[in-house]
Design a protein around this motif. Structure first.
Motif, PDB file in Angstrom:
ATOM      1  N   ASP A   1       0.816  -1.217   0.000  1.00  0.00           N
ATOM      2  CA  ASP A   1       0.000   0.000   0.000  1.00  0.00           C
ATOM      3  C   ASP A   1       0.849   1.266   0.000  1.00  0.00           C
ATOM      4  OD1 ASP A   1      -2.604  -1.224   0.026  1.00  0.00           O
ATOM      5  OD2 ASP A   1      -2.146  -1.863   2.069  1.00  0.00           O
ATOM      6  N   ASP A   2       2.132   1.123  -0.269  1.00  0.00           N
ATOM      7  CA  ASP A   2       3.043   2.270  -0.266  1.00  0.00           C
ATOM      8  C   ASP A   2       3.194   2.798  -1.698  1.00  0.00           C
ATOM      9  OD1 ASP A   2       5.178   4.067  -0.160  1.00  0.00           O
ATOM     10  OD2 ASP A   2       6.261   2.869   1.339  1.00  0.00           O
ATOM     11  N   PRO A   3       2.667   4.003  -1.969  1.00  0.00           N
ATOM     12  CA  PRO A   3       2.722   4.532  -3.340  1.00  0.00           C
ATOM     13  C   PRO A   3       4.137   4.836  -3.830  1.00  0.00           C
ATOM     14  CG  PRO A   3       1.834   6.176  -1.832  1.00  0.00           C
ATOM     15  CD  PRO A   3       1.970   4.899  -1.056  1.00  0.00           C
ATOM     16  N   ARG A   4       5.116   4.803  -2.958  1.00  0.00           N
ATOM     17  CA  ARG A   4       6.507   4.964  -3.417  1.00  0.00           C
ATOM     18  C   ARG A   4       6.980   3.723  -4.152  1.00  0.00           C
ATOM     19  NH1 ARG A   4       9.543   5.969   1.911  1.00  0.00           N
ATOM     20  NH2 ARG A   4       8.000   4.390   2.484  1.00  0.00           N
ATOM     21  N   PHE A   5       6.334   2.582  -3.883  1.00  0.00           N
ATOM     22  CA  PHE A   5       6.730   1.316  -4.492  1.00  0.00           C
ATOM     23  C   PHE A   5       5.713   0.775  -5.481  1.00  0.00           C
ATOM     24  CE2 PHE A   5       9.138   1.360  -0.538  1.00  0.00           C
ATOM     25  CZ  PHE A   5      10.381   0.958  -0.962  1.00  0.00           C
ATOM     26  N   ILE A   6       4.425   0.927  -5.168  1.00  0.00           N
ATOM     27  CA  ILE A   6       3.369   0.274  -5.940  1.00  0.00           C
ATOM     28  C   ILE A   6       2.367   1.289  -6.464  1.00  0.00           C
ATOM     29  CG2 ILE A   6       1.516  -1.455  -5.896  1.00  0.00           C
ATOM     30  CD1 ILE A   6       4.164  -2.692  -5.234  1.00  0.00           C
ATOM     31  N   GLU A   7       2.048   1.189  -7.751  1.00  0.00           N
ATOM     32  CA  GLU A   7       0.946   1.960  -8.336  1.00  0.00           C
ATOM     33  C   GLU A   7      -0.111   0.961  -8.784  1.00  0.00           C
ATOM     34  OE1 GLU A   7      -0.145   4.782 -12.145  1.00  0.00           O
ATOM     35  OE2 GLU A   7       1.950   4.347 -11.743  1.00  0.00           O
ATOM     36  N   TRP A   8      -1.293   1.070  -8.201  1.00  0.00           N
ATOM     37  CA  TRP A   8      -2.420   0.220  -8.563  1.00  0.00           C
ATOM     38  C   TRP A   8      -3.219   0.952  -9.642  1.00  0.00           C
ATOM     39  CZ3 TRP A   8      -3.268  -4.553  -6.243  1.00  0.00           C
ATOM     40  CH2 TRP A   8      -2.506  -4.834  -5.119  1.00  0.00           C
ATOM     41  N   ARG A   9      -3.403   0.325 -10.799  1.00  0.00           N
ATOM     42  CA  ARG A   9      -4.136   0.946 -11.915  1.00  0.00           C
ATOM     43  C   ARG A   9      -5.383   0.149 -12.258  1.00  0.00           C
ATOM     44  NH1 ARG A   9       0.441   2.254 -16.459  1.00  0.00           N
ATOM     45  NH2 ARG A   9       1.630   3.759 -15.240  1.00  0.00           N
ATOM     46  N   GLY A  10      -6.422   0.892 -12.636  1.00  0.00           N
ATOM     47  CA  GLY A  10      -7.607   0.267 -13.211  1.00  0.00           C
ATOM     48  C   GLY A  10      -8.397  -0.619 -12.278  1.00  0.00           C
ATOM     49  N   GLY A  11      -8.449  -0.262 -11.042  1.00  0.00           N
ATOM     50  CA  GLY A  11      -9.212  -1.037 -10.072  1.00  0.00           C
ATOM     51  C   GLY A  11      -8.705  -0.737  -8.690  1.00  0.00           C
ATOM     52  N   HIS A  12      -9.413  -1.218  -7.710  1.00  0.00           N
ATOM     53  CA  HIS A  12      -9.017  -0.994  -6.332  1.00  0.00           C
ATOM     54  C   HIS A  12      -7.844  -1.896  -5.969  1.00  0.00           C
ATOM     55  CE1 HIS A  12     -12.406   1.582  -5.499  1.00  0.00           C
ATOM     56  NE2 HIS A  12     -13.199   0.697  -6.086  1.00  0.00           N
ATOM     57  N   ALA A  13      -7.020  -1.420  -5.058  1.00  0.00           N
ATOM     58  CA  ALA A  13      -5.918  -2.230  -4.555  1.00  0.00           C
ATOM     59  C   ALA A  13      -6.456  -3.508  -3.924  1.00  0.00           C
ATOM     60  CB  ALA A  13      -5.125  -1.425  -3.531  1.00  0.00           C
ATOM     61  N   HIS A  14      -5.730  -4.581  -4.112  1.00  0.00           N
ATOM     62  CA  HIS A  14      -6.018  -5.885  -3.512  1.00  0.00           C
ATOM     63  C   HIS A  14      -7.244  -6.571  -4.109  1.00  0.00           C
ATOM     64  CE1 HIS A  14      -3.009  -4.594  -0.646  1.00  0.00           C
ATOM     65  NE2 HIS A  14      -3.750  -3.517  -0.414  1.00  0.00           N
ATOM     66  N   GLU A  15      -7.782  -6.075  -5.207  1.00  0.00           N
ATOM     67  CA  GLU A  15      -8.850  -6.761  -5.934  1.00  0.00           C
ATOM     68  C   GLU A  15      -8.223  -7.470  -7.123  1.00  0.00           C
ATOM     69  OE1 GLU A  15     -12.058  -4.154  -6.952  1.00  0.00           O
ATOM     70  OE2 GLU A  15     -12.629  -3.870  -4.865  1.00  0.00           O
ATOM     71  N   TRP A  16      -8.450  -8.762  -7.217  1.00  0.00           N
ATOM     72  CA  TRP A  16      -7.733  -9.564  -8.193  1.00  0.00           C
ATOM     73  C   TRP A  16      -8.601 -10.084  -9.329  1.00  0.00           C
ATOM     74  CZ3 TRP A  16      -2.846  -8.769  -7.832  1.00  0.00           C
ATOM     75  CH2 TRP A  16      -2.344  -8.338  -6.600  1.00  0.00           C
ATOM     76  N   ASN A  17      -9.893  -9.889  -9.272  1.00  0.00           N
ATOM     77  CA  ASN A  17     -10.799 -10.348 -10.329  1.00  0.00           C
ATOM     78  C   ASN A  17     -11.573  -9.182 -10.909  1.00  0.00           C
ATOM     79  OD1 ASN A  17     -10.254 -13.176 -10.048  1.00  0.00           O
ATOM     80  ND2 ASN A  17     -11.397 -13.082  -8.129  1.00  0.00           N
ATOM     81  N   ALA A  18     -11.798  -9.234 -12.209  1.00  0.00           N
ATOM     82  CA  ALA A  18     -12.626  -8.215 -12.861  1.00  0.00           C
ATOM     83  C   ALA A  18     -14.073  -8.452 -12.474  1.00  0.00           C
ATOM     84  CB  ALA A  18     -12.464  -8.289 -14.367  1.00  0.00           C
ATOM     85  N   ASP A  19     -14.813  -7.383 -12.272  1.00  0.00           N
ATOM     86  CA  ASP A  19     -16.237  -7.517 -11.921  1.00  0.00           C
ATOM     87  C   ASP A  19     -17.095  -7.450 -13.150  1.00  0.00           C
ATOM     88  OD1 ASP A  19     -15.741  -7.792  -9.229  1.00  0.00           O
ATOM     89  OD2 ASP A  19     -15.820  -5.622  -8.892  1.00  0.00           O
TER      90      ASP A  19
END
Length: 74
Positions: free
Chosen positions: A56-74
């Motif tokens: 959850d540290d934006p210095r290391f990880i950028e989550w694109r196109g969905g919420h963080a920690h969601e692994w399946n498309a809805d």
């Protein structure tokens, strides 16, 4: 650095999210993660210490196109 070195892309229609690392001016695909554990394994392999603590540290990880920690498309 203007953005995080690791990008977790939007969930695919078949599940999972592509993970890329931006190093030396180009993007390298680390793999497809299906869970936080998968992502942490990719980060450890990329040399990020304490990989499980930076998800959850934006210095290391950028989550694109969905919420963080969601692994399946809805």
């Amino acid at each position: 650095m203007t953005s995080a070195p690791i990008t977790v892309h939007q969930p695919s229609s078949t599940g999972g999210r592509r993970v890329t690392a931006h190093t030396h001016g180009h993007d390298e695909v680390l793999g497809t993660a299906f869970s936080d554990h998968d992502l942490a394994v990719f980060l450890e392999a990329a040399g990020i210490p304490d990989a499980g603590t930076v998800l959850d540290d934006p210095r290391f990880i950028e989550w694109r196109g969905g919420h963080a920690h969601e692994w399946n498309a809805d």
